[in-house]
Design a protein around this motif. Structure first.
Motif, PDB file in Angstrom:
ATOM      1  N   THR A 174       0.825  -1.207   0.000  1.00 15.63           N
ATOM      2  CA  THR A 174       0.000   0.000   0.000  1.00 15.63           C
ATOM      3  C   THR A 174       0.859   1.257   0.000  1.00 15.63           C
ATOM      4  O   THR A 174       0.553   2.239  -0.689  1.00 15.63           O
ATOM      5  CB  THR A 174      -0.938  -0.007   1.222  1.00 15.63           C
ATOM      6  OG1 THR A 174      -1.741  -1.198   1.197  1.00 15.63           O
ATOM      7  CG2 THR A 174      -1.850   1.206   1.208  1.00 15.63           C
ATOM      8  N   ALA A 175       1.952   1.248   0.779  1.00 12.51           N
ATOM      9  CA  ALA A 175       2.850   2.405   0.788  1.00 12.51           C
ATOM     10  C   ALA A 175       3.503   2.601  -0.577  1.00 12.51           C
ATOM     11  O   ALA A 175       3.682   3.743  -1.033  1.00 12.51           O
ATOM     12  CB  ALA A 175       3.921   2.217   1.868  1.00 12.51           C
ATOM     13  N   TRP A 176       3.865   1.513  -1.237  1.00 10.88           N
ATOM     14  CA  TRP A 176       4.463   1.608  -2.569  1.00 10.88           C
ATOM     15  C   TRP A 176       3.463   2.205  -3.556  1.00 10.88           C
ATOM     16  O   TRP A 176       3.821   3.075  -4.376  1.00 10.88           O
ATOM     17  CB  TRP A 176       4.904   0.219  -3.005  1.00 10.88           C
ATOM     18  CG  TRP A 176       5.763   0.172  -4.238  1.00 10.88           C
ATOM     19  CD1 TRP A 176       7.115   0.277  -4.310  1.00 10.88           C
ATOM     20  CD2 TRP A 176       5.319  -0.014  -5.592  1.00 10.88           C
ATOM     21  NE1 TRP A 176       7.553   0.172  -5.605  1.00 10.88           N
ATOM     22  CE2 TRP A 176       6.465  -0.004  -6.427  1.00 10.88           C
ATOM     23  CE3 TRP A 176       4.069  -0.174  -6.179  1.00 10.88           C
ATOM     24  CZ2 TRP A 176       6.391  -0.160  -7.802  1.00 10.88           C
ATOM     25  CZ3 TRP A 176       3.989  -0.339  -7.555  1.00 10.88           C
ATOM     26  CH2 TRP A 176       5.145  -0.333  -8.355  1.00 10.88           C
ATOM     27  N   LEU A 177       2.226   1.779  -3.483  1.00 10.71           N
ATOM     28  CA  LEU A 177       1.189   2.322  -4.376  1.00 10.71           C
ATOM     29  C   LEU A 177       0.871   3.776  -4.032  1.00 10.71           C
ATOM     30  O   LEU A 177       0.581   4.577  -4.928  1.00 10.71           O
ATOM     31  CB  LEU A 177      -0.078   1.468  -4.280  1.00 10.71           C
ATOM     32  CG  LEU A 177      -0.010   0.107  -4.978  1.00 10.71           C
ATOM     33  CD1 LEU A 177      -1.235  -0.723  -4.632  1.00 10.71           C
ATOM     34  CD2 LEU A 177       0.100   0.278  -6.487  1.00 10.71           C
ATOM     35  N   SER A 178       0.907   4.109  -2.747  1.00 10.10           N
ATOM     36  CA  SER A 178       0.666   5.513  -2.364  1.00 10.10           C
ATOM     37  C   SER A 178       1.737   6.420  -2.948  1.00 10.10           C
ATOM     38  O   SER A 178       1.439   7.530  -3.425  1.00 10.10           O
ATOM     39  CB  SER A 178       0.634   5.641  -0.837  1.00 10.10           C
ATOM     40  OG  SER A 178      -0.440   4.919  -0.293  1.00 10.10           O
ATOM     41  N   MET A 179       2.984   5.961  -2.941  1.00  4.37           N
ATOM     42  CA  MET A 179       4.048   6.747  -3.546  1.00  4.37           C
ATOM     43  C   MET A 179       3.839   6.850  -5.057  1.00  4.37           C
ATOM     44  O   MET A 179       4.061   7.928  -5.648  1.00  4.37           O
ATOM     45  CB  MET A 179       5.402   6.118  -3.242  1.00  4.37           C
ATOM     46  CG  MET A 179       6.572   6.919  -3.788  1.00  4.37           C
ATOM     47  SD  MET A 179       8.174   6.240  -3.329  1.00  4.37           S
ATOM     48  CE  MET A 179       9.255   7.451  -4.112  1.00  4.37           C
ATOM     49  N   ALA A 180       3.397   5.762  -5.680  1.00  3.69           N
ATOM     50  CA  ALA A 180       3.117   5.805  -7.114  1.00  3.69           C
ATOM     51  C   ALA A 180       2.017   6.804  -7.419  1.00  3.69           C
ATOM     52  O   ALA A 180       2.101   7.578  -8.391  1.00  3.69           O
ATOM     53  CB  ALA A 180       2.730   4.409  -7.607  1.00  3.69           C
ATOM     54  N   ALA A 181       0.966   6.821  -6.592  1.00  2.17           N
ATOM     55  CA  ALA A 181      -0.133   7.758  -6.812  1.00  2.17           C
ATOM     56  C   ALA A 181       0.311   9.201  -6.606  1.00  2.17           C
ATOM     57  O   ALA A 181      -0.088  10.105  -7.358  1.00  2.17           O
ATOM     58  CB  ALA A 181      -1.296   7.422  -5.880  1.00  2.17           C
ATOM     59  N   ASP A 182       1.149   9.439  -5.599  1.00  2.00           N
ATOM     60  CA  ASP A 182       1.627  10.805  -5.372  1.00  2.00           C
ATOM     61  C   ASP A 182       2.588  11.250  -6.475  1.00  2.00           C
ATOM     62  O   ASP A 182       2.624  12.445  -6.825  1.00  2.00           O
ATOM     63  CB  ASP A 182       2.305  10.894  -4.007  1.00  2.00           C
ATOM     64  CG  ASP A 182       1.299  10.861  -2.866  1.00  2.00           C
ATOM     65  OD1 ASP A 182       0.140  11.253  -3.090  1.00  2.00           O
ATOM     66  OD2 ASP A 182       1.666  10.428  -1.756  1.00  2.00           O
ATOM     67  N   THR A 235       5.210  17.218  -4.010  1.00  2.00           N
ATOM     68  CA  THR A 235       6.644  16.953  -3.849  1.00  2.00           C
ATOM     69  C   THR A 235       6.951  16.508  -2.424  1.00  2.00           C
ATOM     70  O   THR A 235       7.732  15.571  -2.189  1.00  2.00           O
ATOM     71  CB  THR A 235       7.455  18.204  -4.209  1.00  2.00           C
ATOM     72  OG1 THR A 235       7.158  18.595  -5.559  1.00  2.00           O
ATOM     73  CG2 THR A 235       8.940  17.931  -4.085  1.00  2.00           C
ATOM     74  N   THR A 236       6.326  17.183  -1.458  1.00  2.00           N
ATOM     75  CA  THR A 236       6.501  16.792  -0.060  1.00  2.00           C
ATOM     76  C   THR A 236       5.963  15.388   0.192  1.00  2.00           C
ATOM     77  O   THR A 236       6.602  14.570   0.880  1.00  2.00           O
ATOM     78  CB  THR A 236       5.795  17.794   0.854  1.00  2.00           C
ATOM     79  OG1 THR A 236       6.344  19.100   0.657  1.00  2.00           O
ATOM     80  CG2 THR A 236       5.953  17.399   2.317  1.00  2.00           C
ATOM     81  N   LEU A 237       4.788  15.091  -0.345  1.00  2.00           N
ATOM     82  CA  LEU A 237       4.180  13.778  -0.134  1.00  2.00           C
ATOM     83  C   LEU A 237       5.034  12.663  -0.717  1.00  2.00           C
ATOM     84  O   LEU A 237       5.166  11.587  -0.120  1.00  2.00           O
ATOM     85  CB  LEU A 237       2.781  13.750  -0.750  1.00  2.00           C
ATOM     86  CG  LEU A 237       1.719  14.598  -0.040  1.00  2.00           C
ATOM     87  CD1 LEU A 237       0.410  14.552  -0.812  1.00  2.00           C
ATOM     88  CD2 LEU A 237       1.510  14.111   1.396  1.00  2.00           C
ATOM     89  N   VAL A 238       5.620  12.895  -1.872  1.00  2.00           N
ATOM     90  CA  VAL A 238       6.480  11.884  -2.482  1.00  2.00           C
ATOM     91  C   VAL A 238       7.684  11.597  -1.582  1.00  2.00           C
ATOM     92  O   VAL A 238       8.057  10.437  -1.364  1.00  2.00           O
ATOM     93  CB  VAL A 238       6.937  12.331  -3.886  1.00  2.00           C
ATOM     94  CG1 VAL A 238       8.053  11.428  -4.404  1.00  2.00           C
ATOM     95  CG2 VAL A 238       5.763  12.311  -4.855  1.00  2.00           C
ATOM     96  N   ALA A 239       8.284  12.657  -1.039  1.00  2.40           N
ATOM     97  CA  ALA A 239       9.429  12.463  -0.135  1.00  2.40           C
ATOM     98  C   ALA A 239       9.010  11.724   1.129  1.00  2.40           C
ATOM     99  O   ALA A 239       9.726  10.823   1.609  1.00  2.40           O
ATOM    100  CB  ALA A 239      10.043  13.814   0.211  1.00  2.40           C
ATOM    101  N   GLN A 240       7.847  12.061   1.686  1.00  2.00           N
ATOM    102  CA  GLN A 240       7.368  11.385   2.884  1.00  2.00           C
ATOM    103  C   GLN A 240       7.010   9.931   2.583  1.00  2.00           C
ATOM    104  O   GLN A 240       7.238   9.041   3.425  1.00  2.00           O
ATOM    105  CB  GLN A 240       6.163  12.126   3.458  1.00  2.00           C
ATOM    106  CG  GLN A 240       6.518  13.493   4.036  1.00  2.00           C
ATOM    107  CD  GLN A 240       5.308  14.271   4.501  1.00  2.00           C
ATOM    108  OE1 GLN A 240       4.171  13.978   4.112  1.00  2.00           O
ATOM    109  NE2 GLN A 240       5.518  15.273   5.327  1.00  2.00           N
TER     110      GLN A 240
END
Length: 463
Positions: A174-182, A235-240
């Motif tokens: 889920t975290a990997w997909l969240s980064m993909a979505a961001d 950009t912040t969300l991708v880093a987080q």
């Protein structure tokens, strides 16, 4: 020597949920001719189809600290079981001792000899023995039930560790997909900021020529600034997201395994079952752990009952005894001793009764915990199925909405440049397109996360 068992006969509780999955307009129907996989029998490496995600999950399983803690807890429970089980057998110990004493004699023992004042005699005694000390003979099953309870606690810790693995796989995916979505959200914001910037430049040029008003310029500026703000936020969300993924993986995830955008296709198998019998919930590790806890509580009742009966123990030794070290193992120096004992509580002022009540109350609590785990598992599966049943229609609707918003934006921009429509119409079309893009992305993420949640809720992730 066969021990009695004072524990109540264990019976698996009836499932406090319906026999099958719920049905209704929100729930999917099984596709005709499609063979559904069984999540609990499907290895996670086969379920996830994106190899980058597979490699990240492998890193998490190898390095995640929470999973290491769960594994250490398993080893602790195993060691505690071995300690408790050892009480069933006597502890055999060897012992050697030497005693030196010098005692005065009151008088000589030889006939006709006078007393020798101040005479003394020294005695040296040496011994060596092997024996057992206070070994409880488990006639009423107290130690055996305590050992059984420790074994069930060990089994429960194993299932808790398995549950931690299942949760870790789902969280990592889920975290990997969240980064993909961001990452995709960042791209959308950048594309729209570029389009809004061109519109702003055009509007300023028209204002300079007196064709557009200052209000048009200000309105174009708001859309452009909003897109710029969203770029900074994304950009912040991708880093987080990357930080969260590194924490789950227990190490820095290589750049080649990080997603650059939301995958166009599914990252998981899609042929999950539309319904399952409730009995398959028993394969979930959290429910299995709760049942082992219940079995342990049942065994503890037997141990508490056995405390009302006599405690029989045995102390025995076999060895050799000599007045001289050189004769310690000579013929005739051997000896043995045996000291069985029994004790029966008469007045303990309610201690044993209190322990029995505590054990029964613990069993009731574990029973409620087990039933609650089953009901929670049933709800998680039902919620995931309900979400899955409407996801396809929602994605199709959001895709159509996005295409319509894109076409409307292009038409409104062309009509604005031609002087047919005011800029407010174009501004509304821009905002509609922007919202449609973000809604479609959120829906695609929700669909992918739903497949992962359904796989986890149905017991997948152990293989």
């Amino acid at each position: 020597m066969s021990a009695c068992d004072m524990a109540p006969k264990y019976v698996t509780p009836a499932l406090p949920v319906p026999a099958g999955s719920p049905s209704g307009p929100a729930y999917p129907e099984a596709a005709p001719g499609q063979t559904a996989i069984q999540p609990a029998d499907t290895a996670w490496r086969d379920f996830f189809t994106d190899q980058r995600l597979v490699r990240v999950i492998e890193m998490a399983l190898a390095n995640n600290r929470d999973l290491r803690v769960a594994m250490a807890n398993v080893e602790q429970a195993r060691a505690q079981y071995r300690v408790q089980r050892a009480d069933l057998l006597p502890t055999i110990a060897g012992r050697g001792s030497a005693t030196y004493q010098d005692m005065p004699f009151a008088q000589q023992q030889q006939p006709g000899a006078g007393a020798a004042a101040g005479a003394s005699g020294r005695t040296d005694i040496y011994s060596a023995s092997v024996g057992i000390s206070a070994w409880e003979i488990d006639l009423f099953g107290r130690i055996r039930n305590l050992s059984k309870a420790a074994l069930e606690q060990y089994f429960a810790s194993v299932e808790t560790r398995n549950a931690a693995q299942v949760a870790l796989i789902a969280e990592t995916a889920t975290a990997w997909l969240s980064m993909a979505a961001d990452q995709e959200r960042l791209r959308i914001s950048q594309d729209l900021a570029s389009a809004f910037g061109k519109t702003l430049e055009l509007t300023r040029a028209r204002f300079a020529k007196g064709i557009a008003s200052e209000l048009d310029v200000r309105q174009a500026q708001t859309s452009y600034d909003q897109a710029r703000s969203d770029i900074a936020e994304a950009t912040t969300l991708v880093a987080q997201d990357q930080n969260a993924l590194n924490l789950l993986a227990g190490s820095t995830v290589p750049a080649e395994d990080l997603p650059s955008a939301m995958p166009q296709g599914d990252v998981t198998l899609a042929n999950l079952p539309a319904d399952l019998p409730s009995t398959l919930l028993l394969r979930r590790p959290d429910i299995m752990s709760a049942e082992h806890q219940l079995r342990a509580a049942n065994a503890n009742i037997g141990a508490a009952r056995a405390a009302f009966f006599p405690n029989i123990s045995l102390t025995a030794a076999f060895g050799t005894l000599s007045a001289g070290l050189s004769n310690l193992f000579a013929a005739g120096s051997d000896y043995w001793s045996a000291a069985p004992s029994a004790s029966l509580p008469i007045f303990d002022f309610g201690r044993n009764q209190g322990n029995l009540r505590y054990s029964r109350a613990t069993y009731d609590a574990m029973l409620a915990t087990y039933e609650g785990s089953v009901q929670t598992g049933f709800r998680e599966v039902a919620d995931a199925l309900a979400r899955r049943g409407t996801m396809t229609a929602q994605v199709e609707a959001q895709t159509s909405l996005r295409e319509a918003a894109l076409a409307g934006y292009r038409l409104s921009e062309a009509r604005f440049r031609a002087g047919v429509d005011p800029f407010l119409t174009t501004l509304d079309a821009q905002r509609t397109l922007y919202n449609a893009e973000r809604s479609l992305l959120a829906t695609r993420l929700a669909r992918a996360a739903n497949m992962i949640e359904l796989y986890r809720a149905m017991g997948g992730g152990l293989k």
